[in-house]
Design an enzyme around this catalytic site. Sequence first.
Site, PDB file in Angstrom:
ATOM      1  N   GLY A   1       0.806  -1.211   0.000  1.00 30.46           N
ATOM      2  CA  GLY A   1       0.000   0.000   0.000  1.00 30.46           C
ATOM      3  C   GLY A   1       0.843   1.267   0.000  1.00 30.46           C
ATOM      4  O   GLY A   1       0.501   2.254  -0.655  1.00 30.46           O
ATOM      5  N   THR A   2       1.947   1.245   0.726  1.00 29.70           N
ATOM      6  CA  THR A   2       2.781   2.438   0.814  1.00 29.70           C
ATOM      7  C   THR A   2       3.314   2.827  -0.564  1.00 29.70           C
ATOM      8  O   THR A   2       3.223   3.992  -0.979  1.00 29.70           O
ATOM      9  CB  THR A   2       3.948   2.190   1.792  1.00 29.70           C
ATOM     10  OG1 THR A   2       3.390   1.886   3.078  1.00 29.70           O
ATOM     11  CG2 THR A   2       4.855   3.403   1.894  1.00 29.70           C
TER      12      THR A   2
ATOM     13  N   GLN B   1      -7.786   0.335   3.411  1.00 30.21           N
ATOM     14  CA  GLN B   1      -8.621  -0.174   4.506  1.00 30.21           C
ATOM     15  C   GLN B   1     -10.038  -0.489   4.046  1.00 30.21           C
ATOM     16  O   GLN B   1     -10.776  -1.175   4.763  1.00 30.21           O
ATOM     17  CB  GLN B   1      -8.680   0.844   5.652  1.00 30.21           C
ATOM     18  CG  GLN B   1      -7.379   1.043   6.389  1.00 30.21           C
ATOM     19  CD  GLN B   1      -6.981  -0.168   7.247  1.00 30.21           C
ATOM     20  OE1 GLN B   1      -7.741  -1.119   7.416  1.00 30.21           O
ATOM     21  NE2 GLN B   1      -5.769  -0.141   7.778  1.00 30.21           N
TER      22      GLN B   1
ATOM     23  N   SER C   1      -3.784  -2.842  -0.796  1.00 31.18           N
ATOM     24  CA  SER C   1      -2.731  -3.633  -0.155  1.00 31.18           C
ATOM     25  C   SER C   1      -3.292  -5.006   0.188  1.00 31.18           C
ATOM     26  O   SER C   1      -4.368  -5.104   0.786  1.00 31.18           O
ATOM     27  CB  SER C   1      -2.253  -2.921   1.110  1.00 31.18           C
ATOM     28  OG  SER C   1      -1.290  -3.714   1.774  1.00 31.18           O
ATOM     29  N   ALA C   2      -2.553  -6.067  -0.175  1.00 29.70           N
ATOM     30  CA  ALA C   2      -3.080  -7.433  -0.019  1.00 29.70           C
ATOM     31  C   ALA C   2      -3.289  -7.805   1.449  1.00 29.70           C
ATOM     32  O   ALA C   2      -4.242  -8.503   1.786  1.00 29.70           O
ATOM     33  CB  ALA C   2      -2.131  -8.431  -0.678  1.00 29.70           C
ATOM     34  N   HIS C   3      -2.392  -7.327   2.337  1.00 24.12           N
ATOM     35  CA  HIS C   3      -2.429  -7.867   3.699  1.00 24.12           C
ATOM     36  C   HIS C   3      -3.550  -7.320   4.563  1.00 24.12           C
ATOM     37  O   HIS C   3      -3.728  -7.741   5.703  1.00 24.12           O
ATOM     38  CB  HIS C   3      -1.062  -7.724   4.384  1.00 24.12           C
ATOM     39  CG  HIS C   3      -0.718  -6.364   4.895  1.00 24.12           C
ATOM     40  ND1 HIS C   3      -0.830  -6.039   6.223  1.00 24.12           N
ATOM     41  CD2 HIS C   3      -0.230  -5.270   4.280  1.00 24.12           C
ATOM     42  CE1 HIS C   3      -0.414  -4.783   6.391  1.00 24.12           C
ATOM     43  NE2 HIS C   3      -0.043  -4.294   5.224  1.00 24.12           N
TER      44      HIS C   3
ATOM     45  N   THR D   1      11.328  -7.399 -11.424  1.00 25.58           N
ATOM     46  CA  THR D   1      10.675  -8.697 -11.555  1.00 25.58           C
ATOM     47  C   THR D   1       9.533  -8.801 -10.552  1.00 25.58           C
ATOM     48  O   THR D   1       9.692  -8.471  -9.377  1.00 25.58           O
ATOM     49  CB  THR D   1      11.700  -9.832 -11.341  1.00 25.58           C
ATOM     50  OG1 THR D   1      12.712  -9.688 -12.327  1.00 25.58           O
ATOM     51  CG2 THR D   1      11.055 -11.199 -11.471  1.00 25.58           C
TER      52      THR D   1
ATOM     53  N   CYS E   1       5.689   6.527  18.945  1.00 25.69           N
ATOM     54  CA  CYS E   1       6.697   6.783  19.964  1.00 25.69           C
ATOM     55  C   CYS E   1       7.801   7.629  19.328  1.00 25.69           C
ATOM     56  O   CYS E   1       8.501   7.171  18.438  1.00 25.69           O
ATOM     57  CB  CYS E   1       7.257   5.461  20.475  1.00 25.69           C
ATOM     58  SG  CYS E   1       8.312   5.707  21.902  1.00 25.69           S
TER      59      CYS E   1
HETATM   60  C1  LIG Z   1      -4.915   3.528   4.821  1.00 22.25           C
HETATM   61  C2  LIG Z   1      -3.596   2.857   4.619  1.00 22.25           C
HETATM   62  N1  LIG Z   1      -2.833   3.199   3.579  1.00 22.25           N
HETATM   63  C3  LIG Z   1      -1.656   2.615   3.342  1.00 22.25           C
HETATM   64  C4  LIG Z   1      -1.155   1.647   4.180  1.00 22.25           C
HETATM   65  C5  LIG Z   1       0.171   1.030   3.894  1.00 22.25           C
HETATM   66  O1  LIG Z   1       0.038  -0.251   3.352  1.00 22.25           O
HETATM   67  P1  LIG Z   1       1.264  -1.282   3.438  1.00 22.25           P
HETATM   68  O2  LIG Z   1       1.338  -1.743   4.842  1.00 22.25           O
HETATM   69  O3  LIG Z   1       0.871  -2.390   2.493  1.00 22.25           O
HETATM   70  O4  LIG Z   1       2.478  -0.568   2.967  1.00 22.25           O
HETATM   71  C6  LIG Z   1      -1.909   1.259   5.289  1.00 22.25           C
HETATM   72  C7  LIG Z   1      -1.383   0.249   6.238  1.00 22.25           C
HETATM   73  O5  LIG Z   1      -1.544   0.355   7.447  1.00 22.25           O
HETATM   74  C8  LIG Z   1      -3.159   1.876   5.523  1.00 22.25           C
HETATM   75  O6  LIG Z   1      -3.921   1.566   6.568  1.00 22.25           O
END
Ligand SMILES: Cc1ncc(COP(=O)(O)O)c(C=O)c1O
Length: 358
Positions: A64-65, A163, A181-183, A219, A303
């Site tokens: 996702g990032t 989310q 994001s897959a996770h 890749t 933190c």
């Molecule tokens: C709203 C949102 N965007 C982006 C991310 C980042 O995704 P990733 O953990 O796959 O980099 C998150 C992860 O917590 C998220 O909640």
Amino acid sequence: MDHNATTPVDERVATAMAAAAGLANPSSVHEEGRRARDAVEKARAEVAALCGAAPSEVIFTSGGTEADWLGVVGGARAGRAAGRPARVVASPLEHPAVRGALAQLAGEGFEIVLVPADGRGRLEAARGEAALAVFARANHELGNVYDAAALAGGNPLHCDAVQAAGRVPVAMDGVDFLALSAHKLGGPKGVGALVARRGRALEPLFTGGHQERGMRPGTENVMGIVGFGEAARLARVEGPGDVGRLRDRLERGALAITGARVNGDPGARLPNTTNLAFEGAPGELVMMSLDLEGIAVSTGSACTSGSIEPSAVVLALGQARDRAKEAVRFSLGKGTTAEDVDRVLASLPAIIARIRAA
Ligand SMILES: Cc1ncc(COP(=O)(O)O)c(C=O)c1O
């Protein structure tokens, strides 16, 4: 109770990934390469189907990032290069991934304009022309759900749906770039996608390879992509399940504690999330006490140099620091049971009473 941090990998996803472990490089032209390519393309079609896009619009990333960075930084740079103003209008409640991308753009001379949020995290729509508007479909801490296309004010839109996907409908109407994001939906960590509408100007973050139409060289993470595809298929076919009813039961029980409140907008929220606060009980202590009883939650605080900073999202709602520090996020998932909820409700009143008495 911390599914917004990550979700367990679905067993069927793990099985699909194990079967993909031996696959070759999808760019190889031999038969083994073609088999890997087929697996990647099958996954691409599933990810596209989850948000009503065409498979050719899906760009796989490392998560996702990176998807947020590609859409926000790559989209804004391309917009400016096409003659749009060097200005990005965004929600003040975005995930750190998006905030980091916005800081990058500020360093490149973009003006970053944050729209006002009210005390429940409801947002005002963007005004004026910009290279890009940036609004999440759902907030990671409050669970608030937004009509991002309506908030964009007619500007090209990057929408963080990390989310939202699998929990509420996610579509490309009025969206130019969509981050996934897959996770967060039962898939593996370290793989995601930017869904980029065909024909929208986008600059890659780095260059060198032809993969993902040149938008994300390197890749492909074949195993991860296969897992993402299976997770997307399951999310589309099965939906979020019973999670809303369980969240409501949890929330009702928690609000029976004197001095408890909900942060965010109960009128437009993900079904799995409740951000609670218990007056006079710092969220960190609530989190640690629950952890000792085997219950995982999150506070959204960071933190920084040894001291605990309250959640930036809750602060942006206008709460005083001491109030903001009370926030505790409970986020449920597909595997959450009524027994899990009841276990939390059996522990919580005594924990809050103990913290208040200390
Ligand atoms: C709203 C949102 N965007 C982006 C991310 C980042 O995704 P990733 O953990 O796959 O980099 C998150 C992860 O917590 C998220 O909640």
